[in-house]
Design a protein around this motif. Structure first.
Motif, PDB file in Angstrom:
ATOM      1  N   ASP A  14       0.843  -1.195   0.000  1.00  0.00           N
ATOM      2  CA  ASP A  14       0.000   0.000   0.000  1.00  0.00           C
ATOM      3  C   ASP A  14       0.875   1.241   0.000  1.00  0.00           C
ATOM      4  N   ARG A  46      -0.608  -0.400 -15.410  1.00  0.00           N
ATOM      5  CA  ARG A  46      -0.846  -1.033 -14.099  1.00  0.00           C
ATOM      6  C   ARG A  46      -2.249  -1.608 -14.043  1.00  0.00           C
ATOM      7  N   VAL A  48      -5.061  -2.586 -11.604  1.00  0.00           N
ATOM      8  CA  VAL A  48      -5.505  -2.377 -10.228  1.00  0.00           C
ATOM      9  C   VAL A  48      -5.918  -3.726  -9.643  1.00  0.00           C
ATOM     10  N   GLY A  49      -5.483  -3.972  -8.407  1.00  0.00           N
ATOM     11  CA  GLY A  49      -5.823  -5.213  -7.726  1.00  0.00           C
ATOM     12  C   GLY A  49      -4.813  -6.330  -7.927  1.00  0.00           C
ATOM     13  N   PRO A 142      -1.243  -7.433  -3.902  1.00  0.00           N
ATOM     14  CA  PRO A 142      -1.481  -6.387  -4.911  1.00  0.00           C
ATOM     15  C   PRO A 142      -0.805  -5.070  -4.515  1.00  0.00           C
ATOM     16  N   VAL A 144      -1.476  -1.448  -4.035  1.00  0.00           N
ATOM     17  CA  VAL A 144      -2.654  -0.615  -3.813  1.00  0.00           C
ATOM     18  C   VAL A 144      -2.186   0.823  -3.648  1.00  0.00           C
ATOM     19  N   VAL A 145      -2.634   1.669  -4.569  1.00  0.00           N
ATOM     20  CA  VAL A 145      -2.292   3.084  -4.535  1.00  0.00           C
ATOM     21  C   VAL A 145      -3.487   3.840  -3.967  1.00  0.00           C
ATOM     22  N   ASP A 148      -7.232   4.101  -5.295  1.00  0.00           N
ATOM     23  CA  ASP A 148      -7.693   2.981  -6.126  1.00  0.00           C
ATOM     24  C   ASP A 148      -9.112   2.613  -5.717  1.00  0.00           C
ATOM     25  N   PRO A 151     -11.332  -3.274  -3.800  1.00  0.00           N
ATOM     26  CA  PRO A 151     -11.352  -4.562  -4.500  1.00  0.00           C
ATOM     27  C   PRO A 151     -12.741  -5.187  -4.473  1.00  0.00           C
TER      28      PRO A 151
END
Length: 166
Positions: A14, A46, A48-49, A142, A144-145, A148, A151
Motif C-alpha cells: 500500500d 498497471r 488495479v488489484g 497487490p 494498492v495506490v 484505487d 477490491p
C-alpha cells in the motif's frame, strides 16, 4: 561495460499517490517494461488489484538496485528474479516481505528454487528444507495506490458475471 541478463520484479503493498509518483520516476529511470521486450512502463499499464510486474531483458548485473532500495525504504514487498551470467553468478530470487531482511534464494533459469548439498546439511531435516521452499514461494500482494477503487470480492464478481471464464 556491465554484464547484462534478464530480470523481473513483482511489487506489492500500500502506498500513497505521492509515493506512487516517486515509484514511477524510478521505474522510468530503470527502463523497465510491463512485459518482456515491451515498451517502457506507462502508468496505464498497471492493473488495479494485482502486484506490479516489471521486466528488463538486459539488466545490468541482474540487479534493479534503485527500485529494490525504494521498495525496502517504503515497506513495499517484492520478488525479484534475475538470470545467470556464465562464469560470474547464478540465477537468483530476492524476496522482501515488506519488513525485515531481503532474502536471497538460489534458483535455476526457470525460477525454480534449488537447494545444494551444503544448504541441505545446514537445514538438517526434510521439514526444515520444506519450510525453506515454502518461504521462497512468497506471494506478492497487490499494489494498492491511495485512491484505487476498492477490491471486488471474488464471490461478488462471480455472482455478477464479472469473473473470467476458462
Amino acid at each position: 561495460m556491465a554484464d547484462r541478463v534478464p530480470a523481473s520484479i513483482l511489487i506489492g503493498g500500500d502506498i500513497s499517490a505521492a509515493v506512487f509518483v516517486e515509484l514511477l520516476h524510478i521505474i522510468a529511470f530503470e527502463g523497465l517494461s510491463p512485459e518482456w521486450g515491451g515498451e517502457p512502463f506507462d502508468p496505464g499499464n498497471r492493473v488495479v488489484g494485482e502486484p506490479l510486474a516489471l521486466f528488463d531483458e538486459s539488466c545490468a548485473w541482474g540487479k534493479i538496485d534503485n527500485l529494490e532500495a525504494f521498495c525496502v525504504e517504503h515497506g513495499l514487498p517484492f520478488v525479484r528474479w534475475s538470470g545467470s551470467y556464465p562464469g560470474e553468478w547464478s540465477p537468483e530470487r530476492l524476496i522482501f516481505r515488506g519488513s525485515g531482511t531481503v532474502d536471497s534464494y538460489m534458483v535455476d533459469e526457470s525460477d525454480r528454487v534449488l537447494i545444494d548439498r551444503r544448504l541441505l546439511s545446514d537445514l538438517g531435516t526434510i521439514a526444515a528444507a520444506m519450510a525453506y521452499f515454502d518461504a521462497a514461494e512468497f506471494a506478492v500482494p497487490p499494489l494498492v495506490v491511495e485512491g484505487d477503487p476498492p477490491p471486488v470480492p471474488a464471490e461478488s464478481a462471480a455472482a455478477s458475471g464479472e469473473a473470467g471464464h476458462g
